[in-house]
Scaffold this motif. Sequence first.
Motif, mmCIF file in Angstrom:
data_model
loop_
_atom_site.group_PDB
_atom_site.id
_atom_site.type_symbol
_atom_site.label_atom_id
_atom_site.label_comp_id
_atom_site.label_asym_id
_atom_site.label_seq_id
_atom_site.Cartn_x
_atom_site.Cartn_y
_atom_site.Cartn_z
ATOM 1 N N LEU A 76 -39.640 -11.869 7.028
ATOM 2 C CA LEU A 76 -39.296 -10.853 5.896
ATOM 3 C C LEU A 76 -39.878 -9.359 6.520
ATOM 4 N N VAL A 77 -39.370 -8.262 5.789
ATOM 5 C CA VAL A 77 -40.129 -7.127 5.702
ATOM 6 C C VAL A 77 -40.146 -6.440 4.234
ATOM 7 N N GLY A 78 -40.496 -5.502 4.103
ATOM 8 C CA GLY A 78 -40.657 -4.755 2.748
ATOM 9 C C GLY A 78 -39.431 -4.479 2.267
ATOM 10 N N GLN A 79 -39.279 -4.330 1.091
ATOM 11 C CA GLN A 79 -37.709 -3.790 0.586
ATOM 12 C C GLN A 79 -37.617 -2.213 0.928
ATOM 13 N N ASP A 126 -39.030 -0.701 3.843
ATOM 14 C CA ASP A 126 -39.244 -0.658 5.110
ATOM 15 C C ASP A 126 -38.084 -0.141 5.987
ATOM 16 N N PRO A 127 -38.481 1.019 6.981
ATOM 17 C CA PRO A 127 -37.136 1.816 7.523
ATOM 18 C C PRO A 127 -36.214 0.582 8.042
ATOM 19 N N PHE A 128 -37.002 -0.523 8.730
ATOM 20 C CA PHE A 128 -35.954 -1.733 9.251
ATOM 21 C C PHE A 128 -34.992 -2.527 8.228
ATOM 22 N N ALA A 188 -31.120 -1.889 8.003
ATOM 23 C CA ALA A 188 -30.314 -3.250 7.870
ATOM 24 C C ALA A 188 -29.491 -3.205 6.752
ATOM 25 N N GLU A 239 -33.736 -6.680 -3.041
ATOM 26 C CA GLU A 239 -32.882 -7.373 -2.235
ATOM 27 C C GLU A 239 -33.391 -8.589 -1.485
#
Lengths: 408, 408
Positions: A35-38, A40-42, A46, A266
């Motif tokens: 997981l990444v933060g909501q 996060d640029p990634f 995405a 999300e």
Amino acid sequence: MTAFPGPIDPPTRLLMGPGPISAYPSVLRAMSAPLVGQYDPFMTAAMTETQELYRGVWATGNEATLLIDGTSRAGIEAAIVSLVRPGDRVLVPVFGRFGHLLAEIAERAMAEVHTIETAWGQVFPVSVIEEAIVRVKPTLLALVQGDTSTTMNQPLDEVGAICARHGVLFYTDATASLGGNPFEADAWGLDAATAGLQKCLGGPSGSSPLTLSDRAVEVVRSRTRVEAGIREADDVSATDFVRSNYFDLGMILDYWGPRRLNHHTEATSMLYAARECARVLLIEGRDAVIERHRVAGAAMLAGVQALGLEVFGDLAHKMNNVVAVEIPAGVPGDEARRAMLEDFGIEIGTSFGPLHGRVWRIGTMGYNAREDAVLTTLAALEAVLRRFGASVPTGGGTDAAADVFRSS
Amino acid sequence: MTAFPGPIDPPTRLLMGPGPISAYPSVLRAMSAPLVGQYDPFMTAAMTETQELYRGVWATGNEATLLIDGTSRAGIEAAIVSLVRPGDRVLVPVFGRFGHLLAEIAERAMAEVHTIETAWGQVFPVSVIEEAIVRVKPTLLALVQGDTSTTMNQPLDEVGAICARHGVLFYTDATASLGGNPFEADAWGLDAATAGLQKCLGGPSGSSPLTLSDRAVEVVRSRTRVEAGIREADDVSATDFVRSNYFDLGMILDYWGPRRLNHHTEATSMLYAARECARVLLIEGRDAVIERHRVAGAAMLAGVQALGLEVFGDLAHKMNNVVAVEIPAGVPGDEARRAMLEDFGIEIGTSFGPLHGRVWRIGTMGYNAREDAVLTTLAALEAVLRRFGASVPTGGGTDAAADVFRSS
């Protein structure tokens, strides 16, 4: 609970029912990505990438193309409650269970719902839909494309022009059909369309792709209410706001749009899954995937017919991805399905409403729209039918299906 | 889109914000397990098992313990729209952003919403809540337990008895707190509670655990409407039905209950994730997990204080799993957060509303409520603060935090 259960360890199943179906292996892998933060640029990249991928799936240039975090009926409810005000007239042509569902959701949204019905196994001539539009003068036409309960595929290509002529918003539920049958959001004049991953898109249930035309976005925007707690001084809220927070497409658009205004968090892993479903579809090619569904569906149809089974419904309007077969006299339907599942690891479907106990539904969708899945299912079905006393031609089903694959 | 993007490949992130946080590795693995059909005996057994696991997480005997397919606010909306009729009075004590959200959702459900507010960084004395109940005479008290916007943890243990005395239904949103702070659904007299996976439960956003007391189930059942299309002759529908199909807990209970009446198609992979979140929690032990959160939170608090940072809010009522620190004068808050993310791969959180630009929020939850995550974050924070010109004691943060772990 005295002892705790072990890690999840599902049995191997070939899912050949009306959905959910076995996911593409790469979709399952995508869901185990970290997981990444909501913000996060990634993550935001995405999300943007996923929107663009789904524009390809829907065949649309709609900016407002995104995911609803919930199952396919979450997408349906988001579309209807955001487009329909209490008291608005909604027209729902019903040709199976999911037409009833659209009517039900619109009723709960306090719309004045008008339905027209046709017999299960049929679709509507476009003239009948236009005649009802002229009579009812609805704000919204809500029409299922593919209804798995009957296997029918309602032609939509001329409906958008009719709706535009009469000033009616045109929404379709493409849950069961998208990805396995032609769909052209822009060319067909759709104002809103929703789907799910668990049918031809080859993913798990739990994320609902949605697209809205600019005209639909205008309606949604006219009802915007920014929630207290993140509302700013210059945010004006409509008095006629959507009666759901979770399904308020105005707020959801602001979350997916450049403003990135926090709404829900999300569902990261489901986003990964939805992205992968669209990615594998577009890499194979949208038309190629639809053609693969057409061939697999034709092969399954030829196979069950060669086994001597009667097929339900108007074959000229059958969806590519599911067929309903009459359970032969004397064969216990549920027991035979159980034998397919327990002895062969293959799931085929039962039915709802008027067809319950009368037909099985056999799907060929997403990852499972392929030759080995079709032939294996037909071989198992032949064995099971014979075990329960039906007289079936030896090898007829697999031979007929293989012929279709060979000649395609 | 001319070239398609590759498979999802997220950067490595240590998520130390207010959530979502890095999932337990076994939860990520669970989501890549193959799908099964929605009425497969394995699936219905996994649903039943998950219900029993969540009874352990909630500390309840409630039969009506299940998952809502959506993010945590889907659970909130399901609870509120199913328990509240239009015109019902709802009391919402607001001590942060998520109190506003409960009020907002209740307003959209056409309730007569009454709020009381306290300053951000404070909680309500129970006497103030009782006084408001006596004055407002609500049908439902909707109260956040832990509000990440302020880091406060509202004491709930005496509230249930007050609600019972005044005939008020008691609902709490435990999204941010469940699993990391004490929670006793039965002992505290909760009628309804909802959560999400993406905080202390250590999973992805997208599934919302929910539990309902028998009293709450009675209210829900009194509003049952079985949808057309699967309605049987002896199904009686209430006229006062829930204005949402997706969030109608009566139908959702029938799907999870012995009747297994089709509603949505359960989000299989998210069910696997939710099951694994509860399973790892109960195997470690509910009290042990809460204690781990307490220690990690105390260590992070000691660490940021030892770095000379001011902590926001009433520390006697801070949640275990998140701390809000004042951004030191002269340090550009967003730039420093970006340096944490880009240079160290560590995410810490920004803030909403009155605290925006004033505090960072640092979380220690779920899988990341552990020593190496806390010390790494503090070491990086020290380096970043120094880079932006703040005067910070060398090694003070990690030393102070390590002391807390050693003495626990």
